[in-house]
Design a protein around this motif. Structure first.
Motif, PDB file in Angstrom:
ATOM      1  N   LEU A   1      34.745 -11.319 -31.556  1.00  0.00           N
ATOM      2  CA  LEU A   1      35.794 -11.068 -30.872  1.00  0.00           C
ATOM      3  C   LEU A   1      36.579 -12.487 -30.748  1.00  0.00           C
ATOM      4  CD1 LEU A   1      38.210  -9.488 -29.358  1.00  0.00           C
ATOM      5  CD2 LEU A   1      36.844 -10.243 -27.216  1.00  0.00           C
TER       6      LEU A   1
ATOM      7  N   LEU B   1      30.264  -4.602 -29.993  1.00  0.00           N
ATOM      8  CA  LEU B   1      31.200  -5.694 -30.307  1.00  0.00           C
ATOM      9  C   LEU B   1      30.356  -7.031 -30.300  1.00  0.00           C
ATOM     10  CD1 LEU B   1      34.213  -6.079 -31.534  1.00  0.00           C
ATOM     11  CD2 LEU B   1      34.541  -6.781 -28.977  1.00  0.00           C
TER      12      LEU B   1
ATOM     13  N   LEU C   1      38.075  -0.499 -26.038  1.00  0.00           N
ATOM     14  CA  LEU C   1      36.551  -0.818 -26.430  1.00  0.00           C
ATOM     15  C   LEU C   1      35.464  -0.309 -25.356  1.00  0.00           C
ATOM     16  CD1 LEU C   1      37.467  -4.608 -26.990  1.00  0.00           C
ATOM     17  CD2 LEU C   1      36.885  -2.849 -28.626  1.00  0.00           C
TER      18      LEU C   1
ATOM     19  N   GLN D   1      32.193  -3.645 -34.455  1.00  0.00           N
ATOM     20  CA  GLN D   1      31.085  -4.591 -34.190  1.00  0.00           C
ATOM     21  C   GLN D   1      32.377  -6.051 -34.281  1.00  0.00           C
ATOM     22  OE1 GLN D   1      28.529  -4.509 -37.433  1.00  0.00           O
ATOM     23  NE2 GLN D   1      27.693  -2.453 -36.761  1.00  0.00           N
TER      24      GLN D   1
END
Length: 410
Positions: free
Chosen positions: A205, A202, A168, A175
């Motif tokens: 999550l 991002l 990441l 995203q």
């Protein structure tokens, strides 16, 4: 898609196997842009044929292969074909029990493919083999198109979470990442929290069902809110930029159209001016020719006038001469008349004897003199008549030429 169906049958027969009837049926009922083979048990030969067909396929944008019980070899063959595909946007490999070979093939796919935006890998075992999952995460870090990744129920431990955190940090397009129902734990959660400040794209999550402490979940939530706000602002900026771009494009097109119209108008005006110039030049040429012709006519008329004036002067001189000749002839005629009158008077007196009659030779005209007078009188009258006729003809011609300015009056 009939061509796709025939190609699948041909490739299966070339490899020495029969095409699967269920696959042929799905290909026959194929909706536009989507190939759904979910719950179909795909053989290795079918995977090999589909892999070859997917390399150059340009009509499919969605490929659903969930719960197909793919073998390690079949998965590798399919994903090798997808590496060269440039149109598929959505790939679903849910519930295929993908393991080490599948994870490595997926890592290679993420490195090479430049079209897949959504990848569903739920209910697989990618996290069980740490080295293979590290290869998968390396492909994720190098990928530049994937936006959604579903890794639910993949046995991902804190080691796998740490590999994901490293991925990441390098990824700039993902995203949404779904990690629910794995074994991330406290260490994996902290690794993910520590990588989030380096990732600005991002904004979602999911870590539910991973034994992650609540404070770590709150930190993840705060980071996601921050990135989501940034994402929202970015989307608004993109929307505005898109609108402005469209407006600028519209204005450019409008200006280009106006410019083209202006250039077309200028070209038309130039053509019109050229035609007018040509017409004017032709008209000027005609006028010059007419002017030259007029000058020629005027010069001819001047020459004719001079000739007429000379002829008139000559006629006047002849008329004067004839007048003088007529006066002389008239004088002679009077003299002759007087003589004749005298002779008649003498004849009317009483007759005398022949011997008494005394003739005056000076009074009687001799025969030659009388003949000469008569001839002279006739010639004078004839010449006077001819001269008068000629004079009248010349005067009429002179008057006719003076009144006729056209070349036909010459």
């Amino acid at each position: 898609m009939e061509e796709f169906r025939r190609s699948y049958s041909r490739l299966c027969k070339e490899s020495g196997s029969e095409p699967q009837e269920a696959v042929l049926q799905q290909l026959h009922q194929l909706p536009r842009g989507r190939l759904d083979l979910a719950t179909q048990s795909l053989t290795v030969d079918t995977c090999r044929a589909l892999g070859k067909l997917l390399q150059n396929q340009t009509l499919l944008t969605e490929l659903v292969l969930s719960d197909c019980m793919l073998s390690e070899e079949g998965t590798t063959l399919l994903l090798q074909g997808l590496c060269a595909n440039t149109v598929i946007r959505f790939l679903d490999l849910k519930g295929n029990n993908l393991r080490a070979a599948g994870a490595e093939a997926l890592g290679k796919l993420l490195r090479q493919n430049q079209s897949i935006q959504s990848l569903t890998l739920e209910w697989n075992n990618l996290g069980t083999w740490e080295d293979a999952f590290a290869t998968f995460c390396g492909g994720l870090a190098a990928n530049s198109t994937l936006q959604q990744l579903d890794l639910r129920n993949n046995q991902i431990s804190h080691k796998g979470a740490e590999e994901l955190a490293l991925a990441l940090k390098g990824n700039a397009t993902l995203q949404q990442l779904d990690l629910r129902w794995n074994n991330v734990g406290l260490l994996g959660g902290r690794a993910l929290v520590n990588c989030l400040p380096s990732n600005r794209t991002l904004w979602r999550l999911d870590l539910a069902g991973n034994n992650v402490p609540s404070d770590v979940l709150r930190a993840v939530g705060q980071a996601m809110e921050h990135n989501q706000d940034r994402h929202t602002a970015f989307q608004e900026t993109q929307t505005r930029t898109h609108l402005l771009s469209k407006e600028v494009q519209y204005l450019q097109e409008e200006k280009s159209k106006q410019f083209l119209d202006l250039m077309e108008t200028i070209d038309k005006q130039r053509e019109e001016m050229a035609r007018s110039s040509q017409a004017s030049a032709a008209r000027v040429g005609q006028l010059q020719e007419a002017l030259k012709e007029r000058h020629s006519i005027i010069n001819a008329l001047k020459a004719k006038l001079q000739m007429t004036e000379a002829a008139l002067a000559l006629s006047e001189q002849k008329s004067q001469d004839l007048g003088e000749l007529l006066a002389t002839a008239e004088q002679e005629r009077l003299c002759l008349s007087q003589r004749e009158e005298k002779e008649r008077r003498l004849e009317q007196q009483p007759s005398r004897a022949p011997h008494e009659v005394l003739l005056d030779p000076g009074r009687l005209p001799t025969a030659p003199n009388l003949l000469w007078l008569l001839l002279r009188r006739g010639r004078a009258q004839q010449e006077l008549t001819n001269t008068s006729a000629e004079l009248k003809i010349r005067v009429v011609q002179a008057e006719g030429g003076a009144h006729d300015p056209t070349p036909g009056g010459k």
